[in-house]
Design a protein around this motif. Structure first.
Motif, mmCIF file in Angstrom:
data_model
loop_
_atom_site.group_PDB
_atom_site.id
_atom_site.type_symbol
_atom_site.label_atom_id
_atom_site.label_comp_id
_atom_site.label_asym_id
_atom_site.label_seq_id
_atom_site.Cartn_x
_atom_site.Cartn_y
_atom_site.Cartn_z
ATOM 1 N N UNK A 42 0.918 -1.198 0.017
ATOM 2 C CA UNK A 42 -0.077 0.168 0.014
ATOM 3 C C UNK A 42 0.817 1.248 -0.088
ATOM 4 N N UNK A 43 0.605 2.246 -0.913
ATOM 5 C CA UNK A 43 1.451 3.579 -1.104
ATOM 6 C C UNK A 43 0.486 4.716 -0.483
ATOM 7 N N UNK A 44 1.035 5.140 0.497
ATOM 8 C CA UNK A 44 0.492 6.273 1.254
ATOM 9 C C UNK A 44 1.217 7.163 1.658
ATOM 10 N N UNK A 45 0.976 8.367 2.022
ATOM 11 C CA UNK A 45 1.764 9.603 2.458
ATOM 12 C C UNK A 45 1.812 9.444 4.062
ATOM 13 N N UNK A 46 0.846 9.285 4.671
ATOM 14 C CA UNK A 46 0.821 9.160 6.131
ATOM 15 C C UNK A 46 0.087 7.886 6.718
ATOM 16 N N UNK A 47 0.772 6.993 7.417
ATOM 17 C CA UNK A 47 0.029 5.973 8.088
ATOM 18 C C UNK A 47 0.950 5.171 9.046
ATOM 19 N N UNK A 48 0.335 4.081 9.638
ATOM 20 C CA UNK A 48 1.133 3.578 10.602
ATOM 21 C C UNK A 48 0.848 1.977 10.350
ATOM 22 N N UNK A 49 1.923 1.224 10.522
ATOM 23 C CA UNK A 49 2.073 -0.225 10.105
ATOM 24 C C UNK A 49 2.705 -0.886 11.392
ATOM 25 N N UNK A 50 2.108 -2.047 11.918
ATOM 26 C CA UNK A 50 2.999 -2.653 13.100
ATOM 27 C C UNK A 50 2.686 -4.044 12.650
ATOM 28 N N UNK A 51 3.984 -4.818 12.662
ATOM 29 C CA UNK A 51 3.829 -6.090 12.569
ATOM 30 C C UNK A 51 4.493 -6.741 13.842
ATOM 31 N N UNK A 52 3.520 -7.690 14.457
ATOM 32 C CA UNK A 52 3.730 -8.213 15.528
ATOM 33 C C UNK A 52 4.367 -9.703 15.408
ATOM 34 N N UNK A 53 3.930 -10.165 14.255
ATOM 35 C CA UNK A 53 4.680 -11.518 13.962
ATOM 36 C C UNK A 53 4.001 -12.007 12.772
ATOM 37 N N UNK A 54 4.452 -13.204 12.224
ATOM 38 C CA UNK A 54 3.688 -13.596 10.812
ATOM 39 C C UNK A 54 2.320 -13.541 10.891
ATOM 40 N N UNK A 55 1.691 -12.903 9.814
ATOM 41 C CA UNK A 55 0.219 -12.993 9.689
ATOM 42 C C UNK A 55 -0.357 -12.374 10.607
ATOM 43 N N UNK A 56 0.405 -11.434 11.633
ATOM 44 C CA UNK A 56 -0.363 -10.754 12.628
ATOM 45 C C UNK A 56 0.141 -9.601 12.712
ATOM 46 N N UNK A 57 -0.583 -8.678 11.838
ATOM 47 C CA UNK A 57 -0.220 -7.214 11.571
ATOM 48 C C UNK A 57 -1.264 -6.345 11.302
ATOM 49 N N UNK A 58 -1.173 -4.883 11.567
ATOM 50 C CA UNK A 58 -2.296 -3.936 11.446
ATOM 51 C C UNK A 58 -1.827 -2.883 10.691
ATOM 52 N N UNK A 59 -2.627 -2.351 9.959
ATOM 53 C CA UNK A 59 -2.317 -1.067 9.194
ATOM 54 C C UNK A 59 -3.530 0.207 9.511
ATOM 55 N N UNK A 60 -2.822 1.115 10.020
ATOM 56 C CA UNK A 60 -3.839 2.130 10.506
ATOM 57 C C UNK A 60 -3.682 3.238 9.538
ATOM 58 N N UNK A 61 -4.906 3.742 8.980
ATOM 59 C CA UNK A 61 -5.152 4.856 8.033
ATOM 60 C C UNK A 61 -5.861 5.721 8.547
ATOM 61 N N UNK A 62 -5.745 7.112 7.807
ATOM 62 C CA UNK A 62 -6.673 8.020 8.010
ATOM 63 C C UNK A 62 -8.241 7.710 7.444
ATOM 64 N N UNK A 63 -9.204 8.613 7.812
ATOM 65 C CA UNK A 63 -10.427 8.064 7.349
ATOM 66 C C UNK A 63 -10.434 8.570 5.644
#
Length: 370
Positions: free
Chosen positions: A22-43
């Motif tokens: 995903x290409x985006x100017x501003x966001x947050x991504x956290x990978x806790x482990x394999x197949x365990x991740x979250x992408x936080x994006x603006x509205x």
């Protein structure tokens, strides 16, 4: 293993794109482990994130949220007080993350090995960008081939042919095909003696024109990279000799590439040919005679989500090339007052040698491209 926290530095952040798709100017991504991740994006971006990203979960960023504070909250919810970040993370974000009390490690090897090895799908995307690059070179050369020579310059349809006009036409073709290359090089002489001179103003006849196009797919984000040099009019003898030496060096470099060979050895194979042909380089031990055209850059570099990435074909890089590396081979010779000659192919390292993604003629004559 510590979780990974990524905050993009813009829409072209290769590591963020690699991790999230995903290409985006501003966001947050956290990978806790394999197949365990979250992408936080603006509205503004959350619907696109849900559609395009490969993260297991997506979450909407509240307007009042600080990205660093949210990262700390999500990590602590999983009982983690530490994280790894990319060396490309902007200093402001690094300071903000550390200010939350997190133990932040800058991981200089993050995704390095994974990104170097291209999957068949990634190789196909790079090949598609290479096809677009070749088409753009042909577009530029076709205009050069149509030009008339008047007062030592090229003219087309009643006006001098300029680098800007050629770049605009190549950019239009790339855009129509879904690619972009805002920093391409179409450089006439004698300024082409500076390898990264982008080109501006009228194009001179009877002198080399360097065309270096490295487009990225607007949806794939993978690059291609090609350089060709042509002359409209009479080809000077010194330019013809430079071009012949560059082609021989290019072939020598390509022939030396295979799994297990170091980037230094490929570079030195190229330098040896240039010196043997009477030219020089800036590499120690391969300087050649004084006052001649010389190569003042590395032989090549990796290509992928960045146009310049690992591995590097240069001295003193002793890292072994590996099956799945995609690299350029781009010897060049440059002489102040004359200009430059550079020819570049891109392809993949395999156990058996170099799988060249490039098919375009290497001729100095524009007519051979039509």
């Amino acid at each position: 293993m510590k979780p990974i926290v990524l905050i993009p530095g813009g829409t072209d952040d290769a590591e963020f794109i690699y991790a999230t798709g995903f290409a985006v100017e501003s966001a947050l991504y956290i990978r806790f482990g394999e197949d365990d991740d979250v992408l936080v994006a603006s509205p503004l971006e959350i619907d696109r994130a849900r559609l395009q990203s490969k993260a297991a979960r997506t979450q909407e960023l509240e307007e009042a949220d600080s990205i660093a504070a949210l990262a700390a909250k999500l990590l602590r919810e999983r009982a983690s007080e530490a994280a790894r970040v990319s060396p490309r993370l902007q200093a402001g974000y690094l300071e903000e993350l550390r200010a939350t009390g997190l133990d932040i490690e800058v991981d200089r090897e993050l995704f390095r090995a994974e990104r170097r090895h291209k999957s068949p799908q990634e190789a196909a995307l790079i090949e598609a960008s290479q096809r677009a690059a070749e088409a753009a070179v042909v577009e530029v050369v076709s205009l050069l081939a149509q030009a008339d020579i008047n007062d030592g310059f090229l003219w087309l349809e009643g006006s001098r042919l300029t680098s800007e006009r050629l770049i605009a036409r190549a950019s239009l073709l790339l855009g129509e095909r879904g690619f972009t290359c805002p920093d391409m090089i179409v450089a006439g002489s004698p300024e082409g003696a500076m390898p990264h001179y982008r080109g501006e103003g009228p194009i001179r006849a009877n002198a080399p024109v360097i065309i270096d196009i490295f487009p990225a797919g607007r949806t794939s984000h993978y690059y291609g990279d090609i350089t060709r040099t042509v002359v409209v009019g009479e080809i000077p003898d010194d330019v013809r000799r430079m071009h012949a030496a560059v082609l021989q060096a290019l072939d020598a470099g390509i022939e030396s590439i295979r799994e297990g060979v170091s980037g230094r050895d490929v570079h030195r194979a190229v330098c040896a040919v240039l010196v043997d042909r009477g030219f020089g380089t800036t590499t120690k031990g391969f300087e050649g005679p004084g006052g001649v055209a010389r190569m003042n850059h590395s032989t090549g570099h990796g290509v992928g989500l960045d146009v310049h990435e690992e591995p590097r074909l240069r001295d003193p890089n002793e890292d072994a090339l590996a099956d799945g590396d995609v690299v350029t081979v781009e010897p060049g010779l440059y002489l102040s007052g004359t200009g430059g000659v550079r020819v570049e192919d891109t392809g993949m390292v395999t156990t058996h040698g170099f799988q060249n993604f490039t098919t375009l003629t290497r001729s100095l004559d524009p007519r051979d491209y039509l």
